[in-house]
Write a protein that holds these residues in place. Structure first.
Motif, PDB file in Angstrom:
ATOM      1  N   ILE A 261       0.861  -1.177   0.000  1.00 35.17           N
ATOM      2  CA  ILE A 261       0.000   0.000   0.000  1.00 35.17           C
ATOM      3  C   ILE A 261       0.897   1.225   0.000  1.00 35.17           C
ATOM      4  O   ILE A 261       1.679   1.440   0.933  1.00 35.17           O
ATOM      5  CB  ILE A 261      -0.950   0.029   1.211  1.00 35.17           C
ATOM      6  CG1 ILE A 261      -1.837  -1.219   1.217  1.00 35.17           C
ATOM      7  CG2 ILE A 261      -1.813   1.292   1.170  1.00 35.17           C
ATOM      8  CD1 ILE A 261      -2.718  -1.336   2.448  1.00 35.17           C
ATOM      9  N   LEU A 262       0.812   2.011  -1.068  1.00 33.00           N
ATOM     10  CA  LEU A 262       1.613   3.223  -1.211  1.00 33.00           C
ATOM     11  C   LEU A 262       0.848   4.378  -0.571  1.00 33.00           C
ATOM     12  O   LEU A 262      -0.307   4.634  -0.910  1.00 33.00           O
ATOM     13  CB  LEU A 262       1.874   3.501  -2.689  1.00 33.00           C
ATOM     14  CG  LEU A 262       2.752   4.706  -3.018  1.00 33.00           C
ATOM     15  CD1 LEU A 262       4.181   4.485  -2.542  1.00 33.00           C
ATOM     16  CD2 LEU A 262       2.731   4.978  -4.530  1.00 33.00           C
ATOM     17  N   ILE A 263       1.491   5.072   0.373  1.00 33.22           N
ATOM     18  CA  ILE A 263       0.827   6.113   1.159  1.00 33.22           C
ATOM     19  C   ILE A 263       1.571   7.438   1.003  1.00 33.22           C
ATOM     20  O   ILE A 263       2.806   7.484   1.110  1.00 33.22           O
ATOM     21  CB  ILE A 263       0.796   5.742   2.658  1.00 33.22           C
ATOM     22  CG1 ILE A 263       0.207   4.348   2.862  1.00 33.22           C
ATOM     23  CG2 ILE A 263       0.012   6.777   3.453  1.00 33.22           C
ATOM     24  CD1 ILE A 263       0.397   3.817   4.280  1.00 33.22           C
ATOM     25  N   CYS A 264       0.837   8.508   0.769  1.00 29.10           N
ATOM     26  CA  CYS A 264       1.415   9.851   0.764  1.00 29.10           C
ATOM     27  C   CYS A 264       1.599  10.294   2.217  1.00 29.10           C
ATOM     28  O   CYS A 264       0.622  10.419   2.960  1.00 29.10           O
ATOM     29  CB  CYS A 264       0.509  10.824   0.018  1.00 29.10           C
ATOM     30  SG  CYS A 264       1.103  12.528   0.058  1.00 29.10           S
ATOM     31  N   LYS A 275      -3.495   9.771   1.591  1.00 29.70           N
ATOM     32  CA  LYS A 275      -4.104   9.112   0.431  1.00 29.70           C
ATOM     33  C   LYS A 275      -3.238   7.930   0.018  1.00 29.70           C
ATOM     34  O   LYS A 275      -2.017   7.933   0.202  1.00 29.70           O
ATOM     35  CB  LYS A 275      -4.312  10.085  -0.718  1.00 29.70           C
ATOM     36  CG  LYS A 275      -3.040  10.579  -1.405  1.00 29.70           C
ATOM     37  CD  LYS A 275      -3.403  11.411  -2.630  1.00 29.70           C
ATOM     38  CE  LYS A 275      -2.152  11.883  -3.361  1.00 29.70           C
ATOM     39  NZ  LYS A 275      -2.457  12.539  -4.652  1.00 29.70           N
ATOM     40  N   ASN A 276      -3.864   6.919  -0.542  1.00 32.03           N
ATOM     41  CA  ASN A 276      -3.145   5.668  -0.755  1.00 32.03           C
ATOM     42  C   ASN A 276      -3.674   4.898  -1.945  1.00 32.03           C
ATOM     43  O   ASN A 276      -4.777   5.164  -2.445  1.00 32.03           O
ATOM     44  CB  ASN A 276      -3.204   4.813   0.517  1.00 32.03           C
ATOM     45  CG  ASN A 276      -4.628   4.579   0.981  1.00 32.03           C
ATOM     46  OD1 ASN A 276      -5.296   3.653   0.507  1.00 32.03           O
ATOM     47  ND2 ASN A 276      -5.123   5.420   1.904  1.00 32.03           N
ATOM     48  N   ALA A 277      -2.877   3.939  -2.392  1.00 33.36           N
ATOM     49  CA  ALA A 277      -3.264   3.050  -3.491  1.00 33.36           C
ATOM     50  C   ALA A 277      -2.546   1.725  -3.296  1.00 33.36           C
ATOM     51  O   ALA A 277      -1.460   1.672  -2.699  1.00 33.36           O
ATOM     52  CB  ALA A 277      -2.905   3.662  -4.840  1.00 33.36           C
ATOM     53  N   ILE A 278      -3.139   0.659  -3.803  1.00 30.73           N
ATOM     54  CA  ILE A 278      -2.519  -0.651  -3.670  1.00 30.73           C
ATOM     55  C   ILE A 278      -1.728  -0.961  -4.935  1.00 30.73           C
ATOM     56  O   ILE A 278      -2.138  -0.604  -6.051  1.00 30.73           O
ATOM     57  CB  ILE A 278      -3.571  -1.738  -3.371  1.00 30.73           C
ATOM     58  CG1 ILE A 278      -2.903  -2.982  -2.784  1.00 30.73           C
ATOM     59  CG2 ILE A 278      -4.406  -2.075  -4.606  1.00 30.73           C
ATOM     60  CD1 ILE A 278      -3.840  -3.909  -2.039  1.00 30.73           C
ATOM     61  N   ILE A 279      -0.581  -1.565  -4.748  1.00 29.02           N
ATOM     62  CA  ILE A 279       0.318  -1.873  -5.856  1.00 29.02           C
ATOM     63  C   ILE A 279      -0.115  -3.174  -6.528  1.00 29.02           C
ATOM     64  O   ILE A 279      -0.336  -4.196  -5.872  1.00 29.02           O
ATOM     65  CB  ILE A 279       1.769  -1.992  -5.365  1.00 29.02           C
ATOM     66  CG1 ILE A 279       2.241  -0.655  -4.770  1.00 29.02           C
ATOM     67  CG2 ILE A 279       2.698  -2.444  -6.486  1.00 29.02           C
ATOM     68  CD1 ILE A 279       2.266   0.493  -5.743  1.00 29.02           C
ATOM     69  N   MET A 292       6.650   9.612   0.113  1.00 30.46           N
ATOM     70  CA  MET A 292       5.729   8.476   0.137  1.00 30.46           C
ATOM     71  C   MET A 292       6.318   7.397   1.047  1.00 30.46           C
ATOM     72  O   MET A 292       7.531   7.344   1.289  1.00 30.46           O
ATOM     73  CB  MET A 292       5.543   7.893  -1.271  1.00 30.46           C
ATOM     74  CG  MET A 292       5.228   8.906  -2.345  1.00 30.46           C
ATOM     75  SD  MET A 292       3.631   9.733  -2.114  1.00 30.46           S
ATOM     76  CE  MET A 292       2.504   8.384  -2.502  1.00 30.46           C
ATOM     77  N   SER A 293       5.449   6.536   1.553  1.00 31.46           N
ATOM     78  CA  SER A 293       5.889   5.341   2.271  1.00 31.46           C
ATOM     79  C   SER A 293       5.082   4.156   1.766  1.00 31.46           C
ATOM     80  O   SER A 293       3.974   4.316   1.242  1.00 31.46           O
ATOM     81  CB  SER A 293       5.677   5.478   3.787  1.00 31.46           C
ATOM     82  OG  SER A 293       6.634   6.336   4.357  1.00 31.46           O
TER      83      SER A 293
END
Length: 382
Positions: A261-264, A275-279, A292-293
């Motif tokens: 999960i990529l998180i700002c 905000k986030n998105a799954i890879i 980002m983390s």
């Protein structure tokens, strides 16, 4: 060179050439609205108040009665098109326009929206449109009968887009409500034999996963031949997008993995923190920037949905830095999460992912229909 007087696509019953007309000659009304103070605009009331950007609120009197198109007159969005029907108060920030014997108001709305009047705006400090210049704008125009036929057809397409948009909004509202009930345990799933799953626990993110920090790089390392670095601009609507890419020449980075999960975690705008998105599999091997983390856990299919809840964002804003808009990895690790058994997690993730798929399908239908209409406009107007 002779100006083309017919469109590429038209209804077969119409054969005559279109003619050049000034916008002012096509309107019985083309005038800015009336001043109104904010103290006379309320959350509810008898008559809607419309400004340059649409509905502003309500008031107890009206200035116009009928069907008008509105042109936004001032600000960065000047030139945008809205429509009003019935009794309404139109403010000085909008130009009210209505048809005459040569025109259809709806056709004019469609044509001017396609024209993009914003490109005619003046002054960079406070962009605006001048009425006396707009009325001299030349358009190539069919007969009123053909205008009405075109307008009715395009209105049907708009109604389809509006219905799809409403469907998407209802699905999103339903998902938000059901998520709240799931994570509050008001809704519980059962196993395949109909038995209850074990009681939930409360865990911290650091107990069930790890935080991976992003890549720090200098401007001189940016090169199109390098590795794509995912940044905040690559995360939109909880998905990875590729419309603002940076590539860096480096071998020293932690690549993203599927289900990360990529998180700002840092941004100039506070509302973008968290905000986030799954890879996905196709994203593997890409780098991610220092703002980002990555949260990496075997339970991410479930946790990703928790990262879309109000409770998650409350944790984010509670831990923002005092001087900069950021959260650090040690704070993220302390975030508490309701934690069901892995089997119930799978049930929850499957259910919510199915809702996401339905929402995405409707979103694609909206985009397809909008794109189709754009193509039609290019062929139906001259």
């Amino acid at each position: 060179m002779e100006v083309k007087k017919v469109p590429n696509l038209r209804f077969p019953e119409f054969k005559s050439d279109w003619s050049i007309k000034r916008l002012g000659d096509l309107c019985s009304t083309f005038k800015s609205g009336y001043g109104i103070t904010s103290g006379n605009i309320f959350d509810s009331g008898e008559y809607p108040v419309f400004g340059g950007n649409g509905l502003r609120g309500y008031t107890n009197t009206f200035t116009h009665d009928g069907f008008f198109l509105l042109i936004g007159r001032q600000g960065a969005l000047c030139g945008n098109i809205n429509r009003v029907q019935g009794k309404s108060y139109i403010s000085e920030h909008a130009i009210a326009v209505s048809e005459n014997d040569l025109s259809s108001t709806e056709w004019l709305a469609q044509r001017l929206d396609y024209y993009n009047l914003n490109r005619l705006s003046e002054s960079s400090a406070q962009p605006g449109l001048a009425v006396n210049k707009l009325i001299r704008l030349k358009l190539i125009v069919p007969t009123k009968e053909e205008q009405i036929k075109i307008a009715n057809f395009l209105t049907t397409v708009d109604e389809r887009i509006n219905l799809l948009t409403q469907q998407k909004e209802k699905l999103e509202q339903y998902k938000k409500g059901v998520m709240q009930q799931i994570f509050n345990q008001q809704i519980r799933f059962k196993d395949d034999e109909g038995n209850d799953f074990p009681e939930w626990e409360e865990k911290m993110l650091g107990e069930v996963g790890e935080i991976v920090s992003g890549l720090t790089y200098s401007p001189k390392e940016i090169d199109e031949k390098g590795t794509l670095v995912l940044r905040s601009s690559n995360v939109k609507n909880r998905s990875i997008v590729f419309d603002d890419n940076v590539y860096v020449l480096t071998q020293n980075y932690n690549p993203v993995q599927e289900n990360d999960i990529l998180i700002c975690v840092r941004n100039g705008s506070q509302r973008l923190i968290g905000k986030n998105a799954i890879i996905k599999k196709s994203h593997e091997g890409m780098a991610f920037g220092a703002f980002m983390s990555v949260y990496r856990s075997p339970f991410n299919q479930y946790i990703f949905h928790f990262f879309d809840t109000d409770e998650y964002y409350k944790n984010v804003y509670r831990n923002l830095g005092a001087t900069i808009n950021s959260i650090n990895g040690s704070d993220l690790k302390q975030f508490k999460i309701p934690f069901p058994s892995p089997s119930e997690q799978q049930k929850i993730a499957s259910f919510l992912s199915a809702l996401d798929n339905k929402i995405e399908l409707v979103k694609q239908q909206i985009e397809h229909t909008t794109s189709w209409k754009k193509g039609l406009l290019q062929k139906m107007f001259v």
